[in-house]
Design a protein around this motif. Structure first.
Motif, PDB file in Angstrom:
ATOM      1  N   HIS A 168      37.145  47.206  47.221  1.00  0.00           N
ATOM      2  CA  HIS A 168      35.990  46.891  46.206  1.00  0.00           C
ATOM      3  C   HIS A 168      35.332  45.660  46.892  1.00  0.00           C
ATOM      4  CE1 HIS A 168      36.756  50.014  43.553  1.00  0.00           C
ATOM      5  NE2 HIS A 168      38.106  49.811  43.466  1.00  0.00           N
ATOM      6  N   SER A 183      31.272  50.777  47.306  1.00  0.00           N
ATOM      7  CA  SER A 183      32.562  51.353  47.037  1.00  0.00           C
ATOM      8  C   SER A 183      32.707  52.688  46.309  1.00  0.00           C
ATOM      9  CB  SER A 183      33.482  50.517  46.498  1.00  0.00           C
ATOM     10  OG  SER A 183      33.011  49.900  45.197  1.00  0.00           O
ATOM     11  N   LYS A 184      31.568  52.707  45.565  1.00  0.00           N
ATOM     12  CA  LYS A 184      31.918  54.097  44.297  1.00  0.00           C
ATOM     13  C   LYS A 184      31.191  55.333  45.069  1.00  0.00           C
ATOM     14  CE  LYS A 184      31.758  51.507  40.055  1.00  0.00           C
ATOM     15  NZ  LYS A 184      31.039  50.075  40.480  1.00  0.00           N
ATOM     16  N   ARG A 235      24.108  58.002  41.217  1.00  0.00           N
ATOM     17  CA  ARG A 235      24.812  56.695  41.471  1.00  0.00           C
ATOM     18  C   ARG A 235      23.611  55.643  42.227  1.00  0.00           C
ATOM     19  NH1 ARG A 235      30.279  58.190  41.295  1.00  0.00           N
ATOM     20  NH2 ARG A 235      30.220  59.031  43.254  1.00  0.00           N
TER      21      ARG A 235
END
Length: 384
Positions: free
Chosen positions: A34, A185-186, A334
């Motif tokens: 992250h 990161s997601k 996202r």
């Protein structure tokens, strides 16, 4: 790990080049899943330390500072090591004695292997890929080859940075690095558009030569006509299973219409235009625009704006013949919009540069670029 000297650190973190870096020239390194780190510039640190509350949702989270020095092992591999306890962030939740190190093998095959091992979408990568330093440049006809594998830009920056560090500094010199949130990161397959914002790129501290160079780049690109130009891009192609990549040299040559077509290409997954992404991107850009209009004295010279979405959902629906989920709450795929790179950002009260030029009102060049970006996206959503 009992019996170590306190100075040796109790944990080692392998620093890899950040595989999803699509633009810029500073080396970005992966610290953990992250968190990324980049060489510290005092003006950028000053910006993060005094960040207006309203801007926080549009910038990466600042996580602190680590001190790093160069080391060569017996085989001549360059190593980056962070000194324990020096400027280590408490808020990052890590051990205060963390050693950062990065062994850089210079052979093409090793470099490719490192990329494969560190890339979350490693199944995308072709086994025969080789990295060549000139591969980002054009062919004899002035055309840039389209890359459909991993993005080589981050590696290109990283090698240049290690070369500069090793030629300029002794092994004992401490270098400070900023720790920042990894804003992709997601994402499983991060589709990223890096846009250089504003009609002016040079900072107040630029030499006359650098100033002239940046003015020329702006005049000869969409920076002058639109207040925005493409600095880098990677977009996941569901039909081929590879990333399509473009770099800043491609972006500099685009006309206004070419810019529009590339924006459209960024929203194409290989099979179709992802029209459901347009509204959430536009809404987020409008929210950013409202915030920027209120920031008096700020000038975001040479900063970038990232537009991000995940290419994965489409892949899954294509693979499994599922109906495409139109929305995950209010954020399909996202979608995200983030400002990055504040090394030349100036504002009233900046600790790093208190004597710098003071500006009144908001950054009109940045606003001009945002307004044009929104207009172009709206025209795409209307099917024009």
């Amino acid at each position: 790990m009992v019996g170590q000297n306190p100075g040796e650190g109790r944990a080692a973190v392998l620093l890899q080049p950040f595989v999803h870096q699509v633009g810029g020239h500073t080396s970005m390194l992966t610290y953990d899943e992250h968190t990324i780190c980049k060489p510290l510039v005092s003006q950028e640190l000053s910006f993060y330390e005094s960040l207006p509350l309203a801007m926080r949702q549009f910038t990466p989270q600042y996580k602190g500072i680590v001190s790093v020095h160069l080391k060569k092992d017996s085989l001549g591999n360059l190593t980056l090591i962070a000194s324990p306890g020096l400027g280590q962030p408490d808020s990052a939740g890590g051990d205060p004695a963390v050693t950062l190190w990065h062994k850089c093998k210079w052979s093409h095959t090793q470099v490719t292997k490192t990329f494969k091992d560190s890339c979350p979408g490693k199944m995308l990568l072709r086994t025969d890929l080789q990295y060549h330093t000139d591969s980002l440049l054009e062919d004899a006809n002035g055309k840039q080859a389209e890359r459909k594998s991993y993005n080589p830009w981050g590696l290109h920056c990283h090698r240049q940075h290690l070369n500069r560090m090793s030629s300029k500094h002794s092994e004992n010199k401490l270098h400070q690095f900023l720790l920042l949130e990894n804003v992709v990161s997601k994402c499983s397959y991060p589709c990223i558009l890096d846009l250089k914002m504003g009609t002016r790129q040079h900072g107040d501290d630029a030499s006359e030569e650098k100033k002239a160079r940046h003015i020329k780049k702006c005049e000869q690109s969409t920076s002058a006509s639109l207040g925005v130009r493409i600095c880098g891009m990677q977009v996941y192609q569901a039909d081929t299973g590879h990333f399509l990549c473009k770099d800043k040299y491609f972006g500099r040559k685009l006309s206004a219409e070419g810019f529009r077509q590339t924006l459209r290409q960024f929203l194409c997954s290989g099979n179709q235009l992802r029209t459901e992404l347009l509204e959430p991107i536009i809404l987020r850009l409008k929210a950013l625009l409202a915030v920027i209009r209120k920031q008096s004295s700020y000038r975001f010279y040479s900063s970038s704006l990232l537009i991000i979405y995940d290419g994965q959902e489409h892949k899954e629906s294509a693979d499994h013949h599922l109906p495409f989920p139109k929305s995950h709450g209010t954020n399909p795929s996202r979608v995200d919009v983030r400002m990055i790179d504040f090394a030349h950002t100036t504002f009233k009260g900046s600790k790093s540069n208190p004597s710098s030029t003071l500006y009144d009102g908001p950054d009109h060049g940045y606003i001009f670029g945002l307004e044009n970006l929104i207009k172009i996206l709206q025209s795409l959503s209307e099917g024009k």
